[in-house]
Design an enzyme around this catalytic site. Sequence first.
Site, mmCIF file in Angstrom:
data_model
loop_
_atom_site.group_PDB
_atom_site.id
_atom_site.type_symbol
_atom_site.label_atom_id
_atom_site.label_comp_id
_atom_site.label_asym_id
_atom_site.label_seq_id
_atom_site.Cartn_x
_atom_site.Cartn_y
_atom_site.Cartn_z
ATOM 1 N N TRP A 150 -30.719 19.690 -31.185
ATOM 2 C CA TRP A 150 -29.585 19.674 -32.107
ATOM 3 C C TRP A 150 -29.648 20.755 -33.179
ATOM 4 C CZ3 TRP A 150 -32.272 19.106 -36.567
ATOM 5 C CH2 TRP A 150 -33.473 18.392 -36.506
ATOM 6 N N LYS A 174 -26.699 19.072 -20.935
ATOM 7 C CA LYS A 174 -26.749 17.860 -21.768
ATOM 8 C C LYS A 174 -27.086 18.237 -23.208
ATOM 9 C CE LYS A 174 -29.502 14.683 -23.259
ATOM 10 N NZ LYS A 174 -28.835 14.442 -24.552
ATOM 11 N N PRO A 175 -26.067 18.222 -24.085
ATOM 12 C CA PRO A 175 -26.322 18.483 -25.510
ATOM 13 C C PRO A 175 -27.100 17.327 -26.129
ATOM 14 C CG PRO A 175 -23.982 18.710 -24.957
ATOM 15 C CD PRO A 175 -24.642 18.029 -23.813
ATOM 16 N N SER A 176 -27.572 17.547 -27.343
ATOM 17 C CA SER A 176 -28.269 16.482 -28.069
ATOM 18 C C SER A 176 -27.270 15.425 -28.529
ATOM 19 C CB SER A 176 -28.975 17.069 -29.283
ATOM 20 O OG SER A 176 -29.369 16.023 -30.152
ATOM 21 N N GLU A 177 -27.729 14.188 -28.538
ATOM 22 C CA GLU A 177 -26.885 13.091 -29.038
ATOM 23 C C GLU A 177 -26.634 13.207 -30.542
ATOM 24 O OE1 GLU A 177 -29.904 13.035 -27.865
ATOM 25 O OE2 GLU A 177 -31.158 11.406 -28.671
ATOM 26 N N SER A 227 -38.631 18.882 -28.032
ATOM 27 C CA SER A 227 -39.970 18.529 -28.543
ATOM 28 C C SER A 227 -41.018 18.564 -27.428
ATOM 29 C CB SER A 227 -39.912 17.125 -29.136
ATOM 30 O OG SER A 227 -39.593 16.202 -28.110
ATOM 31 N N GLU A 248 -38.917 25.326 -23.671
ATOM 32 C CA GLU A 248 -38.958 25.958 -24.998
ATOM 33 C C GLU A 248 -39.279 24.836 -25.971
ATOM 34 O OE1 GLU A 248 -38.734 29.042 -25.630
ATOM 35 O OE2 GLU A 248 -37.853 29.882 -23.819
ATOM 36 N N LEU A 249 -40.518 24.819 -26.476
ATOM 37 C CA LEU A 249 -40.982 23.639 -27.217
ATOM 38 C C LEU A 249 -41.232 23.958 -28.690
ATOM 39 C CD1 LEU A 249 -43.324 22.316 -24.382
ATOM 40 C CD2 LEU A 249 -40.932 21.759 -24.789
ATOM 41 N N CYS A 282 -37.754 25.727 -34.547
ATOM 42 C CA CYS A 282 -39.013 25.770 -33.791
ATOM 43 C C CYS A 282 -39.862 26.917 -34.309
ATOM 44 C CB CYS A 282 -38.711 25.953 -32.312
ATOM 45 S SG CYS A 282 -37.632 27.338 -31.981
ATOM 46 N N GLU A 379 -46.200 19.986 -36.190
ATOM 47 C CA GLU A 379 -44.858 20.498 -36.469
ATOM 48 C C GLU A 379 -44.097 19.457 -37.294
ATOM 49 O OE1 GLU A 379 -41.830 20.574 -33.308
ATOM 50 O OE2 GLU A 379 -41.353 22.609 -33.942
ATOM 51 N N TRP A 445 -37.500 35.431 -25.944
ATOM 52 C CA TRP A 445 -37.720 34.261 -26.789
ATOM 53 C C TRP A 445 -38.518 33.230 -25.996
ATOM 54 C CZ3 TRP A 445 -37.418 33.604 -31.749
ATOM 55 C CH2 TRP A 445 -37.577 32.306 -32.261
ATOM 56 N N LYS A 449 -49.236 29.047 -25.149
ATOM 57 C CA LYS A 449 -49.959 27.788 -25.388
ATOM 58 C C LYS A 449 -48.981 26.591 -25.366
ATOM 59 C CE LYS A 449 -52.309 29.408 -29.114
ATOM 60 N NZ LYS A 449 -53.401 29.544 -30.104
HETATM 61 P P1 NAD Z 1 -36.072 16.152 -28.409
HETATM 62 O O1 NAD Z 1 -37.140 16.537 -27.454
HETATM 63 O O2 NAD Z 1 -36.143 14.813 -29.036
HETATM 64 O O3 NAD Z 1 -34.642 16.192 -27.659
HETATM 65 C C1 NAD Z 1 -34.206 17.336 -26.957
HETATM 66 C C2 NAD Z 1 -33.219 16.903 -25.891
HETATM 67 O O4 NAD Z 1 -33.898 16.101 -24.911
HETATM 68 C C3 NAD Z 1 -32.049 16.057 -26.401
HETATM 69 O O5 NAD Z 1 -30.873 16.447 -25.728
HETATM 70 C C4 NAD Z 1 -32.464 14.645 -26.004
HETATM 71 O O6 NAD Z 1 -31.395 13.747 -25.828
HETATM 72 C C5 NAD Z 1 -33.160 14.904 -24.678
HETATM 73 N N1 NAD Z 1 -34.098 13.849 -24.259
HETATM 74 C C6 NAD Z 1 -34.682 12.891 -25.021
HETATM 75 N N2 NAD Z 1 -35.499 12.131 -24.257
HETATM 76 C C7 NAD Z 1 -35.429 12.620 -22.996
HETATM 77 C C8 NAD Z 1 -36.069 12.290 -21.762
HETATM 78 N N3 NAD Z 1 -36.925 11.282 -21.676
HETATM 79 N N4 NAD Z 1 -35.796 13.042 -20.674
HETATM 80 C C9 NAD Z 1 -34.947 14.102 -20.751
HETATM 81 N N5 NAD Z 1 -34.292 14.457 -21.882
HETATM 82 C C10 NAD Z 1 -34.539 13.732 -22.996
HETATM 83 O O7 NAD Z 1 -35.995 17.320 -29.483
HETATM 84 P P2 NAD Z 1 -35.038 17.422 -30.753
HETATM 85 O O8 NAD Z 1 -35.518 16.478 -31.794
HETATM 86 O O9 NAD Z 1 -33.622 17.361 -30.314
HETATM 87 O O10 NAD Z 1 -35.331 18.945 -31.215
HETATM 88 C C11 NAD Z 1 -36.403 19.310 -32.013
HETATM 89 C C12 NAD Z 1 -37.508 19.929 -31.178
HETATM 90 O O11 NAD Z 1 -36.998 21.024 -30.419
HETATM 91 C C13 NAD Z 1 -38.604 20.537 -32.045
HETATM 92 O O12 NAD Z 1 -39.862 20.198 -31.524
HETATM 93 C C14 NAD Z 1 -38.358 22.030 -31.936
HETATM 94 O O13 NAD Z 1 -39.496 22.832 -32.164
HETATM 95 C C15 NAD Z 1 -37.844 22.150 -30.540
HETATM 96 N N6 NAD Z 1 -37.080 23.399 -30.374
HETATM 97 C C16 NAD Z 1 -37.650 24.431 -29.685
HETATM 98 C C17 NAD Z 1 -36.966 25.642 -29.549
HETATM 99 C C18 NAD Z 1 -37.575 26.809 -28.827
HETATM 100 O O14 NAD Z 1 -36.849 27.739 -28.524
HETATM 101 N N7 NAD Z 1 -38.881 26.818 -28.550
HETATM 102 C C19 NAD Z 1 -35.694 25.766 -30.103
HETATM 103 C C20 NAD Z 1 -35.137 24.698 -30.777
HETATM 104 C C21 NAD Z 1 -35.845 23.510 -30.913
#
Ligand code: NAD
Length: 476
Positions: A150, A174-177, A227, A248-249, A282, A379, A445, A449
């Site tokens: 999100w 699938k966008p974020s909820e 995440s 991308e974590l 991130c 983080e 990008w 690790k």
């Molecule tokens: P999140 O992992 O909670 O959610 C990301 C997406 O995954 C959402 O759309 C969510 O609904 C979905 N999801 C949740 N549970 C799932 C499952 N069991 N199976 C499949 N999909 C599922 O992350 P967040 O809180 O939305 O975003 C924050 C995280 O994203 C931070 O850790 C941040 O560092 C990371 N991030 C990384 C980058 C990058 O480019 N490396 C960019 C932006 C954000």
Amino acid sequence: MTTSHYIAGRWVEGQGSDCISVNDPALGQPFAELMAASVGQVDQAVTAARGALHAWKSTSASERAAYLRGFAEQLGQRREALITLQMRNNGKPRHEAEIDLDDAIATFGYYAELAEQLPSKNRDVPLAAPGFSARTRLEPVGVVGLIVPWNFPLVTSAWKLAPALAAGCTVVLKPSEVTPLIEQAYGQIADALGLPAGVLNIINGKAETGAALSNHNGLDKLSFTGSNSVGSQVMRSASAQCRPVTLELGGKSAIVVFDDCDVGQAVEWIVAGITWNAGQMCSATSRLLVQDGIAEALLPRLQEALENLRVGNPLTEEVDMGPLTSQAQWLKVAGYFATAREEGLQCLAGGKALDRDGWFVSPTLYADVPKDSRLWTEEIFGPVLCARRFATEEQAIAEANDSRFGLVATVCSADLDRAERVADALEVGHVWINSVQAVFIETSWGGTKGSGIGRELGPWGLSAYQSVKHVTRCLG
Ligand code: NAD
């Protein structure tokens, strides 16, 4: 919102059991709600993408490029609505929301150009052995699932959608909820452009919907941003099906400040690296490594700069930083403030939630944080900066690299030879020298690790959606 899912070229009502609240974080109040897609609708979206694949991958590269340019143009036509929606749902200050939109527009334009260059990449391969000829064909990977977070909804989705469509893949996004309305623009644009039905599908929902997509056996690849905990679940699904995954974590990135820096300039870079998007990046440079010779001059200036930031509602006030985007994130950051108190950390600025409605926290600085503190190693995803001092270049490199993450780093020094040397020694995917969070479409990008697998942006972002095929012919 009733028809919030875009499947096979049609807007449909969610048939899932979850109701998703869309919130204004500056007020801590919902302003819309929608029903999540059901598992059956996830299946319909993947089936639609599969059905559209053959025709879409058979289109010419220039035809696909024209659609991508259409996306760029139509995003521009929705400019004010998309900026306001990001301000309202993400809590982004206006100038940040504008930059996100411009980044998404530029991404579609860039991949339109790369798509047009594709025919020249399909070429003969010179062979040393006589009697054979060979040629390369870059083919689309196929049907791809795209799961995004999100914090930069327009941008993160553009970084996946544009190269996937350019390569000839069909997609289920699938966008974020937390921010489910913003990427609906991509479906509306697909409609407006007459993109063939099924090429782009958008399903909204929470973890269950994401899991139904990542577990679906009709995908050829999954690209995930989010995440580490969810990333490892997504990777498990991919491994069960033996199919590729891009991840991308998270990050816990260092900003290294040498004592030959201009103090005022260094403070600007440090503040931007931890307060842009309220630190929900991130790539936030959340570990400050400051050389002994400049620490005494720098830390009070940094404290003052953080305390002077204007924090407030971007829709009604002139602000430098908005609220955190979700209540869950606000509670998480507040939890780290409590941990800092328990650990007895020295707090130079912030360290608390703001006493007002909405999900606000103060920009925060902890000094001389021990290496084993949770605040130094985990983080946080908020405007929380932890500082440590170092004496030598070797020590700075060792401390910066002492992390399970490896996304980005910033090096600040007037000695450019030293800055380049340190940049080469850092175990990360991207290093900025004397700049901060400068992301260009042409550069890659992604992290090393625990920060993920694969790269987005640049030609690497396109390769992530391509499969290399060779055709070898016997000439005899
Ligand atoms: P999140 O992992 O909670 O959610 C990301 C997406 O995954 C959402 O759309 C969510 O609904 C979905 N999801 C949740 N549970 C799932 C499952 N069991 N199976 C499949 N999909 C599922 O992350 P967040 O809180 O939305 O975003 C924050 C995280 O994203 C931070 O850790 C941040 O560092 C990371 N991030 C990384 C980058 C990058 O480019 N490396 C960019 C932006 C954000």
